[in-house]
Motif scaffolding. Sequence first.
Motif, mmCIF file in Angstrom:
data_model
loop_
_atom_site.group_PDB
_atom_site.id
_atom_site.type_symbol
_atom_site.label_atom_id
_atom_site.label_comp_id
_atom_site.label_asym_id
_atom_site.label_seq_id
_atom_site.Cartn_x
_atom_site.Cartn_y
_atom_site.Cartn_z
ATOM 1 N N LEU A 113 0.840 -1.194 0.000
ATOM 2 C CA LEU A 113 0.000 0.000 0.000
ATOM 3 C C LEU A 113 0.880 1.251 0.000
ATOM 4 O O LEU A 113 1.925 1.286 0.652
ATOM 5 N N GLY A 114 0.447 2.264 -0.740
ATOM 6 C CA GLY A 114 1.145 3.548 -0.783
ATOM 7 C C GLY A 114 0.162 4.683 -0.642
ATOM 8 O O GLY A 114 -1.045 4.476 -0.476
ATOM 9 N N ALA A 115 0.674 5.926 -0.741
ATOM 10 C CA ALA A 115 -0.157 7.122 -0.606
ATOM 11 C C ALA A 115 -0.983 7.058 0.678
ATOM 12 O O ALA A 115 -2.185 7.328 0.688
ATOM 13 N N LEU A 116 -0.308 6.693 1.771
ATOM 14 C CA LEU A 116 -1.002 6.530 3.044
ATOM 15 C C LEU A 116 -1.373 7.882 3.644
ATOM 16 O O LEU A 116 -0.765 8.903 3.353
ATOM 17 N N GLY A 117 -2.371 7.841 4.493
ATOM 18 C CA GLY A 117 -2.814 9.037 5.189
ATOM 19 C C GLY A 117 -3.631 8.651 6.403
ATOM 20 O O GLY A 117 -3.749 7.467 6.753
ATOM 21 N N LYS A 118 -4.205 9.641 7.032
ATOM 22 C CA LYS A 118 -4.975 9.385 8.243
ATOM 23 C C LYS A 118 -6.134 8.427 7.982
ATOM 24 O O LYS A 118 -6.475 7.601 8.835
ATOM 25 N N LYS A 119 -6.718 8.495 6.783
ATOM 26 C CA LYS A 119 -7.852 7.629 6.454
ATOM 27 C C LYS A 119 -7.417 6.212 6.088
ATOM 28 O O LYS A 119 -8.268 5.371 5.796
ATOM 29 N N SER A 120 -6.109 5.951 6.101
ATOM 30 C CA SER A 120 -5.633 4.586 5.850
ATOM 31 C C SER A 120 -5.687 3.734 7.113
ATOM 32 O O SER A 120 -5.511 2.511 7.033
ATOM 33 N N SER A 121 -5.889 4.356 8.263
ATOM 34 C CA SER A 121 -6.019 3.593 9.506
ATOM 35 C C SER A 121 -7.315 2.792 9.486
ATOM 36 O O SER A 121 -8.332 3.248 8.960
ATOM 37 N N GLY A 122 -7.265 1.593 10.050
ATOM 38 C CA GLY A 122 -8.474 0.791 10.109
ATOM 39 C C GLY A 122 -8.170 -0.683 10.300
ATOM 40 O O GLY A 122 -7.041 -1.086 10.571
ATOM 41 N N VAL A 123 -9.190 -1.513 10.137
ATOM 42 C CA VAL A 123 -9.085 -2.964 10.275
ATOM 43 C C VAL A 123 -8.907 -3.566 8.890
ATOM 44 O O VAL A 123 -9.742 -3.359 8.001
ATOM 45 N N TYR A 124 -7.809 -4.304 8.710
ATOM 46 C CA TYR A 124 -7.510 -4.964 7.440
ATOM 47 C C TYR A 124 -7.746 -6.467 7.605
ATOM 48 O O TYR A 124 -7.220 -7.093 8.535
ATOM 49 N N ARG A 125 -8.522 -7.023 6.666
ATOM 50 C CA ARG A 125 -8.929 -8.423 6.773
ATOM 51 C C ARG A 125 -8.576 -9.186 5.505
ATOM 52 O O ARG A 125 -8.788 -8.695 4.391
ATOM 53 N N CYS A 126 -8.026 -10.380 5.695
ATOM 54 C CA CYS A 126 -7.722 -11.287 4.583
ATOM 55 C C CYS A 126 -8.727 -12.431 4.604
ATOM 56 O O CYS A 126 -8.927 -13.071 5.640
ATOM 57 N N GLU A 127 -9.356 -12.675 3.460
ATOM 58 C CA GLU A 127 -10.364 -13.732 3.348
ATOM 59 C C GLU A 127 -9.948 -14.712 2.255
ATOM 60 O O GLU A 127 -9.725 -14.317 1.109
ATOM 61 N N VAL A 128 -9.831 -15.974 2.596
ATOM 62 C CA VAL A 128 -9.408 -17.018 1.661
ATOM 63 C C VAL A 128 -10.560 -17.990 1.458
ATOM 64 O O VAL A 128 -11.150 -18.477 2.441
ATOM 65 N N SER A 129 -10.876 -18.296 0.198
ATOM 66 C CA SER A 129 -11.967 -19.224 -0.099
ATOM 67 C C SER A 129 -11.485 -20.342 -1.010
ATOM 68 O O SER A 129 -10.678 -20.126 -1.924
ATOM 69 N N GLY A 130 -11.970 -21.552 -0.725
ATOM 70 C CA GLY A 130 -11.673 -22.706 -1.558
ATOM 71 C C GLY A 130 -12.717 -22.872 -2.647
ATOM 72 O O GLY A 130 -13.814 -22.304 -2.590
ATOM 73 N N ASP A 131 -12.393 -23.693 -3.632
ATOM 74 C CA ASP A 131 -13.297 -23.920 -4.759
ATOM 75 C C ASP A 131 -14.189 -25.135 -4.488
ATOM 76 O O ASP A 131 -14.158 -25.726 -3.401
ATOM 77 N N ALA A 132 -14.967 -25.519 -5.498
ATOM 78 C CA ALA A 132 -15.882 -26.658 -5.389
ATOM 79 C C ALA A 132 -15.098 -27.928 -5.050
ATOM 80 O O ALA A 132 -13.918 -28.051 -5.406
ATOM 81 N N PRO A 133 -15.697 -28.871 -4.340
ATOM 82 C CA PRO A 133 -17.128 -28.915 -4.021
ATOM 83 C C PRO A 133 -17.495 -28.302 -2.672
ATOM 84 O O PRO A 133 -18.670 -28.176 -2.347
ATOM 85 N N HIS A 134 -16.497 -27.924 -1.845
ATOM 86 C CA HIS A 134 -16.805 -27.529 -0.466
ATOM 87 C C HIS A 134 -16.942 -26.022 -0.284
ATOM 88 O O HIS A 134 -17.652 -25.585 0.629
ATOM 89 N N PHE A 135 -16.220 -25.212 -1.098
ATOM 90 C CA PHE A 135 -16.293 -23.750 -1.012
ATOM 91 C C PHE A 135 -16.065 -23.250 0.420
ATOM 92 O O PHE A 135 -16.798 -22.412 0.928
#
Length: 293
Positions: A101-123
């Motif tokens: 990430l670049g061009a950071l500022g005060k509005k860059s503060s926050g909660v960052y979340r990583c979400e990983v999903s698997g494919d079929a058949p279980h998803f």
Amino acid sequence: MNYWMLLVIIGLTFDGHRVCSLIVTEINVPGIVDFRDNVTLSCSYNMAGHTLNSVKWYKDENEFFRYSPMMHPYYMKFPVEGAEVQENKHNCNSSICRIELGALGKKSSGVYRCEVSGDAPHFKLTTKAANMTVAALPQNNPLISGFHPMYHFDEFVTANCSSDYSSPPAILSWYINGELALPAELQPRQENTFAAHDYLLKRQILQIHFYVNGPRFIHFRKMLELKCVADIIGFPHLRRESKSSAVLTHDQNLNNQMLLSTGERSASSATIFAVSILRLAMSIIFLQSAIFS
């Protein structure tokens, strides 16, 4: 229970274990960064036999980046204020996803979340989050002023320490020969402020004053060391400090002797200058007499 039914139950048991084992093993989001820097976020995951469908990054529940290895294009960016992924600064595969990430500022503060999903058949879906604060951190060590290179025992010492401008502000502490200064040896803190880059930047000023006596000076072989420490509360790795040392002497007349020596040298220089002027004047008079005689 017949043989085939037993095989089905065993197969479902192992399959269920395999499905549940899809996890995000680690998310690397720094707790605090300076707005002038770029920052790398990373997310590591264990697919445990699943096929990776996508990795998504969110800021405050707003998706701003996606990696989908089974689609084209593989990478997609979405406009979210404060979360700007740098051009070609991403690298994702079946086990880890890194973004810058670049061009950071005060509005860059926050909660960052990583979400990983698997494919079929279980998803299957797994996620992990961390908070990041973007601040205006100190760029320089604290400044010690008003401290002299030599003191005598029982002399009164006064010195100032000024932090660099920052937001959040630094908290200053004084140490005398390695020991934390007593509250009675400190003056009330002063603070200067000004606004810049969407931050209210603050500088702390803390004065120390004390007499050079007591056991903390006896064991330091006639040395006085002052140390000023600037801390950002909650982030010990951001500590900055400065040190300054002075020689201690029992001769209370040393400063007077130094002043007297300086005065004598000044008087001697003045005498030499006066003699030179007198000789020049006499030469001029002699030359005028020779011309008019």
